[in-house]
Design a protein around this motif. Structure first.
Motif, mmCIF file in Angstrom:
data_model
loop_
_atom_site.group_PDB
_atom_site.id
_atom_site.type_symbol
_atom_site.label_atom_id
_atom_site.label_comp_id
_atom_site.label_asym_id
_atom_site.label_seq_id
_atom_site.Cartn_x
_atom_site.Cartn_y
_atom_site.Cartn_z
ATOM 1 N N UNK A 481 7.737 -7.071 -8.554
ATOM 2 C CA UNK A 481 7.304 -5.774 -9.079
ATOM 3 C C UNK A 481 5.827 -5.531 -8.872
ATOM 4 N N UNK A 482 5.034 -6.609 -8.823
ATOM 5 C CA UNK A 482 3.586 -6.457 -8.632
ATOM 6 C C UNK A 482 3.229 -6.041 -7.207
ATOM 7 N N UNK A 497 3.767 -3.772 0.924
ATOM 8 C CA UNK A 497 4.224 -5.164 0.903
ATOM 9 C C UNK A 497 5.724 -5.248 0.609
ATOM 10 N N UNK A 498 6.208 -4.442 -0.328
ATOM 11 C CA UNK A 498 7.640 -4.504 -0.644
ATOM 12 C C UNK A 498 8.487 -4.010 0.531
ATOM 13 N N UNK A 499 8.054 -2.939 1.197
ATOM 14 C CA UNK A 499 8.785 -2.451 2.370
ATOM 15 C C UNK A 499 8.796 -3.508 3.467
ATOM 16 N N UNK A 500 7.656 -4.119 3.713
ATOM 17 C CA UNK A 500 7.571 -5.171 4.729
ATOM 18 C C UNK A 500 8.542 -6.308 4.404
ATOM 19 N N UNK A 501 8.593 -6.699 3.134
ATOM 20 C CA UNK A 501 9.479 -7.794 2.721
ATOM 21 C C UNK A 501 10.941 -7.441 2.948
ATOM 22 N N UNK A 502 11.325 -6.229 2.585
ATOM 23 C CA UNK A 502 12.720 -5.811 2.762
ATOM 24 C C UNK A 502 13.067 -5.707 4.246
ATOM 25 N N UNK A 503 12.126 -5.203 5.037
ATOM 26 C CA UNK A 503 12.346 -5.177 6.492
ATOM 27 C C UNK A 503 12.553 -6.598 7.019
ATOM 28 N N UNK A 539 13.006 -17.803 0.952
ATOM 29 C CA UNK A 539 11.639 -17.932 1.466
ATOM 30 C C UNK A 539 11.154 -16.624 2.088
ATOM 31 N N UNK A 540 12.019 -15.950 2.839
ATOM 32 C CA UNK A 540 11.634 -14.661 3.421
ATOM 33 C C UNK A 540 11.354 -13.652 2.310
ATOM 34 N N UNK A 541 12.188 -13.654 1.286
ATOM 35 C CA UNK A 541 11.995 -12.722 0.167
ATOM 36 C C UNK A 541 10.684 -12.990 -0.572
ATOM 37 N N UNK A 542 10.277 -14.246 -0.645
ATOM 38 C CA UNK A 542 9.090 -14.606 -1.444
ATOM 39 C C UNK A 542 7.813 -14.797 -0.625
ATOM 40 N N UNK A 543 7.878 -14.658 0.707
ATOM 41 C CA UNK A 543 6.741 -15.108 1.511
ATOM 42 C C UNK A 543 5.448 -14.339 1.231
ATOM 43 N N UNK A 544 5.530 -13.076 0.810
ATOM 44 C CA UNK A 544 4.319 -12.302 0.506
ATOM 45 C C UNK A 544 4.231 -11.940 -0.976
ATOM 46 N N UNK A 545 4.889 -12.691 -1.817
ATOM 47 C CA UNK A 545 5.010 -12.365 -3.237
ATOM 48 C C UNK A 545 3.669 -12.357 -3.958
ATOM 49 N N UNK A 546 2.669 -13.077 -3.414
ATOM 50 C CA UNK A 546 1.364 -13.177 -4.088
ATOM 51 C C UNK A 546 0.314 -12.261 -3.479
ATOM 52 N N UNK A 547 0.714 -11.339 -2.603
ATOM 53 C CA UNK A 547 -0.261 -10.384 -2.049
ATOM 54 C C UNK A 547 -0.878 -9.569 -3.198
ATOM 55 N N UNK A 548 -2.157 -9.247 -3.052
ATOM 56 C CA UNK A 548 -2.834 -8.441 -4.068
ATOM 57 C C UNK A 548 -3.409 -9.261 -5.203
#
Length: 922
Positions: A481-482, A497-503, A539-548
């Motif tokens: 959510x962040x 970031x969320x769009x990139x992750x879903x892509x 791992x793909x779902x979480x790879x950018x989870x800490x952006x920002x």
């Protein structure tokens, strides 16, 4: 002039109107001018000057209020009020003073009507003023004179006027055939003149155009919306969005208003609450979204002083500063503002979905009201959910309250059976998000449902997108959510970031299905050798989870993975692997694109990080999905080839293959294989050639390349040519390879780089070999500088060779020509996105070379100036890796001193950094 009751509603929220436009005072001043004995033209000039000053003062007052942080809604209403008053005074002056008439016939009457956004009561600072001069029949000479005089008056006041002159019949006929005119008449607003004529237009429009054409109007408007979205970019999450025409922008809110006004005959969205279309909360959401978008748009108009509708990079920072968005917790102020925008755009999408659901329900209540929406079929049940048509909905109104996990299960069931979710159910979910609390997140059944959705063989991206749009995903995984609607202020990442992750999840699914065999053959092959799909998808779902967040997002993300994975039901071993993948998800691309993978130390260091073939396979597939999800045209065959080469060499080393053998043995094998390939040569020629190459040459090049270069060298020696070149298209890497054989001398790399730059080519990589006979055998891998595509036109290739030769002989004045080269990206982008220059000197990455990593703002000829500086520093370039990420250039050089060793002196290192930083800052 007093505001009439007909338009009072449009101005009732404008405070202290006299400070904006002192109507009574101006009306009296105009009356005094009219009472004088001056000529009409002189009177006109005085009235014009009076109104021009009043208009300027009014605009200044509105701007002053806006600068004190008043809303954009105030601006558009106040501007509308200001223009209304000017128009009425102009109309009165022209009619009564310039073209007075005693007894007016019916045919000489007409009305001035506001249409478009102005008719709706909204006028942004740089918007056009759209007017309809409404006639009773055909135009008569006096009417033409008055209309013309009014228009000249408005043009002299610097209004941008869009106008039409029509009678009532023409308005109705045009409305039936033209959607734009239909919409304009729908929101037409009386200003001055014959109000009975305006009333006639309204009644005729309602009777002829509106009655019985509801479904047709909706269909046309929704189609128009889709075409508009496609034109300005299909995603609402593009990083330079159009806030008026884009998906989730103002025009989408206007579309809802137009449909509501046409179908339900309302003048305000709040009226839809009584009709059960929107709740009070949704009306507040509509108003809040509109207010935010209006504030952005007005600020954009004021900042650019033009009718700009796109939030381009060069204005985003100024807008963020004006709206008081500050840097916070690792996120830039501009990124926080854009996140707010994307959240609003997403909410607009939700309101549209709710509205369309209400229209569909209306379709079933009124047989005479037909929409181009599916007929509802007989109600059925699937896994305890009700099926309406082909859409799932909840069986009971309280099913969510008693068991919030049902909010996840309905998405899982819809995915499983290839069904849509009914908008009414989505609305219920959106209103109940508060129920997704800590206990739901820790519920084992909920975690299993989410994991099943994420790893489903049935298009997980589509379902995850639905979860995200509804708000469930961000509530169930708060760390995700962040990053919802979080943008990255650069030109490399095209999406939030969320769009990139879903892509990325969607691309992983495509790789697994075999849909990307041509673009990513190795990933498509090894994905089926991976032992745990679950680990890879998580791992793909979480790879950018800490952006920002503060700190390195890879390291912080690894910590988050350690916390989230057990809750999702992963074992300690699976959790550790996911955490490792998140920690090192950038390592493979950084190594392949920024390091010399022909250097054994590079492969050794990378292998020590990876440690196992399984992790290598996982990391490769994750890397491919990540890069391809960045945006269009980011992935290419050159990058694919570099990743493949790194994968194969690392796998070879991890498997204990040839790469683990000693240098002498590897060179011996290379000689033996090449000797067979050159069997048509005299034995003494082969032996002589084998003595030319250095250790690094024989280890780093494949047999095919060695054979091709051997033929090139032989031809050059036989012809006694001082310069020989070969240009070929490397189909494996989809890159153009330029190989030159000439006498080695300082500055050779720089001269070639300059020649290629002025020829419109960019160097993606380079390998430099100085043979034992003192000759340079250098290969440059190039692409078109603008399109980043392979160069294969014979004429252009010939031009490249000629430019290189002229550069080597000094005929080409490279530095002078580079000044006139266009930048790859617009200058506004370069000005907005500044890259802090950095020079890293690494003596550990290679056994034989010092590695220079140079980060800075990309510009034409940068590589030429950098290599020129390296030459002046007395450094010899062995190989180079050139990468560009938006406006950021990352150039890596493997260098040695003139004596053939590393640069170890601290003083020399500081001098290298100083000189290269001077180039970057130039």
């Amino acid at each position: 002039m007093p505001i009439t009751s007909l338009d009072y509603a449009y101005h009732q929220d404008v405070k202290s109107k006299t400070a904006i436009f002192p109507a009574s005072k101006l009306e009296a001043a105009i009356a005094t001018i009219c009472a004088s004995d001056e000529k009409s033209q002189d009177k006109r000039n005085k009235v014009l000057a009076l109104l021009r000053d009043a208009l300027q003062a009014g605009h200044a007052e509105v701007r002053r209020r806006f600068d004190k942080k008043s809303s954009g809604t105030m601006v558009v209403r106040a501007n509308c009020f200001l223009v209304d008053q000017i128009l009425k005074l102009v109309f009165k002056f022209v009619e009564e003073e310039l073209y007075p008439i005693g007894s007016r016939s019916k045919g000489e009457s007409f009305a001035v009507v506001a249409v478009g956004g102005y008719g709706r009561g909204e006028l942004a600072p740089q918007s056009d003023v759209d007017l309809l001069f409404l006639l009773p029949y055909k135009s008569v000479p006096r009417t033409e004179q008055v209309v013309e005089a009014m228009l000249y008056f408005l043009w002299d006041l610097n209004f941008k006027v869009g106008h039409s002159v029509r009678n009532v019949k023409e308005c109705i006929r045009s409305s039936l055939s033209d959607l734009t005119i239909n919409t304009a008449i729908l929101e037409a607003r009386y200003l001055c003149g014959d109000d009975a004529l305006y009333t006639k237009l309204r009644k005729t429009y309602d009777r002829v155009v509106r009655s019985g054409h509801g479904a047709e109007f909706i269909e046309q408007k929704l189609k128009e919306r889709s075409e508009r979205h496609k034109k300005v970019g299909g995603s609402r999450y593009t990083l330079e969005p159009n806030i008026k025409e884009g998906k989730g922008g103002l025009r989408d809110l206007h579309t809802l208003f137009w449909i509501a006004k046409f179908i339900y005959q309302v003048d305000d969205i709040s009226s839809l609450v009584e009709r059960g279309i929107f709740t009070k909360q949704e009306v507040r959401q509509f108003a809040k979204a509109q207010s935010f978008l209006w504030s952005l748009r007005c600020a954009l108009h004021y900042l650019t002083n033009r009718p700009e509708e796109r939030l381009s990079f060069d204005v985003q920072r100024d807008l963020a500063d004006w709206m008081n968005y500050t840097d916070h917790a690792g996120t830039k102020g501009v990124e926080r503002m854009m996140k707010h925008y994307f959240i609003v755009a997403k909410e607009v999408g939700g309101l549209t979905r709710i509205f369309c659901a209400a229209l569909e329900a209306e379709h079933n209540r009124r047989s005479g009201f037909r929409l181009p929406l599916p007929f509802l079929k007989r109600k059925r049940s699937i896994e305890k959910f009700r099926l309406e048509g082909d859409r799932l909905t909840f069986r009971k109104d309280d099913s969510i309250e008693t068991n919030p996990v049902e909010m996840l299960r309905i998405f899982h069931v819809a995915q499983k059976h290839d069904l849509d979710i009914h908008p009414a159910a989505l609305r219920k979910i959106t209103q109940s998000l508060r129920l997704i609390n800590k206990s739901v997140r820790q519920d084992g059944a909920a975690s299993r449902l989410f994991l099943n959705i994420l790893t489903s063989p049935k298009d997980p991206e589509k379902t995850l997108r639905r979860l995200n749009e509804s708000g469930v995903l961000g509530r169930f995984v708060p760390d995700f959510g962040r990053v919802v609607a979080l943008m990255q202020f650069n030109m490399y990442h095209h999406y939030t970031v969320d769009e990139h992750t879903l892509f990325a999840v969607g691309i992983l699914h495509q790789i697994e299905k075999g849909a990307l065999k041509k673009e990513a053959p190795i990933a498509s092959e090894v994905v089926h050798k991976i032992l745990s799909r679950k680990v890879l998808y998580v791992a793909v779902f979480l790879h950018d989870i800490a952006k920002g967040r503060k700190g390195d997002h890879s390291k912080e993300g690894a910590k988050i993975a350690q916390r989230i994975c057990p809750r999702m039901g992963l074992t300690p071993e699976e959790t550790e692997t996911v955490s490792w993948l998140v920690r090192y998800h950038l390592t493979m691309s950084e190594t392949a694109f920024s390091r010399d993978i022909d250097d054994p130390k590079t492969i050794q260091d990378f292998s020590e990080i990876v440690q196992s073939p399984e992790r290598l396979r996982l990391l490769l597939v994750l890397t491919v999905a990540d890069i391809r999800a960045v945006g269009p045209n980011v992935w290419n065959a050159w990058k694919a080839a570099l990743l493949r080469d790194l994968y194969w060499r690392t796998e070879e080393l991890l498997s204990g293959g040839l790469a683990a053998e000693g240098q002498e043995r590897r060179i011996q094998v290379a000689w033996e294989v090449l000797t067979k390939e050159l069997s048509h040569w005299p034995a003494q020629d082969v032996a002589k050639h084998l003595e030319l190459g250095t250790v690094s040459y024989w280890i780093s090049t494949d047999t095919e390349t060695q054979k091709r270069r051997a033929e090139l060298i032989r031809k050059a020696e036989n012809d006694k040519s001082p310069y020989t070149s070969e240009v070929r298209v490397d189909t494996y890497r989809q890159i153009t390879e330029v190989t030159i054989y000439t006498a080695d001398h300082p500055g050779l790399f720089s001269r070639v780089a300059g020649a290629l730059a002025v020829s419109g080519a960019s160097i993606e990589g380079a390998t430099i070999h100085t043979l034992k006979n003192g000759m340079a055998l250098d290969s440059f891998y190039i692409a078109d500088a603008q399109t980043k595509t392979v160069i294969n036109d014979p004429e252009r290739l010939a031009t490249l060779e000629t430019a290189i030769e002229k550069s080597l002989t000094g005929e080409l004045k490279t530095a002078k020509l580079l000044k006139n080269l266009p930048t790859r990206l617009p200058s506004r982008v370069h000005k907005a996105l500044k890259v802090k220059p950095r020079v890293l000197v690494d003596n550990k990455a290679s056994e034989s070379y010092t590695v220079l990593e140079i980060n800075g703002q990309d510009r034409p000829g940068l590589l030429y100036f950098l290599t020129q500086a390296l030459t002046k520093l007395g450094l010899l370039v062995h190989s180079a890796r050139i990468a560009t990420y938006g406006v950021r250039a990352v150039d890596v050089f493997y260098v040695q001193s003139a004596l053939g060793d590393k640069v170890s002196s601290e003083q020399k290192v500081k001098n290298i950094q100083k000189k290269l930083l001077e180039v970057l800052n130039a």
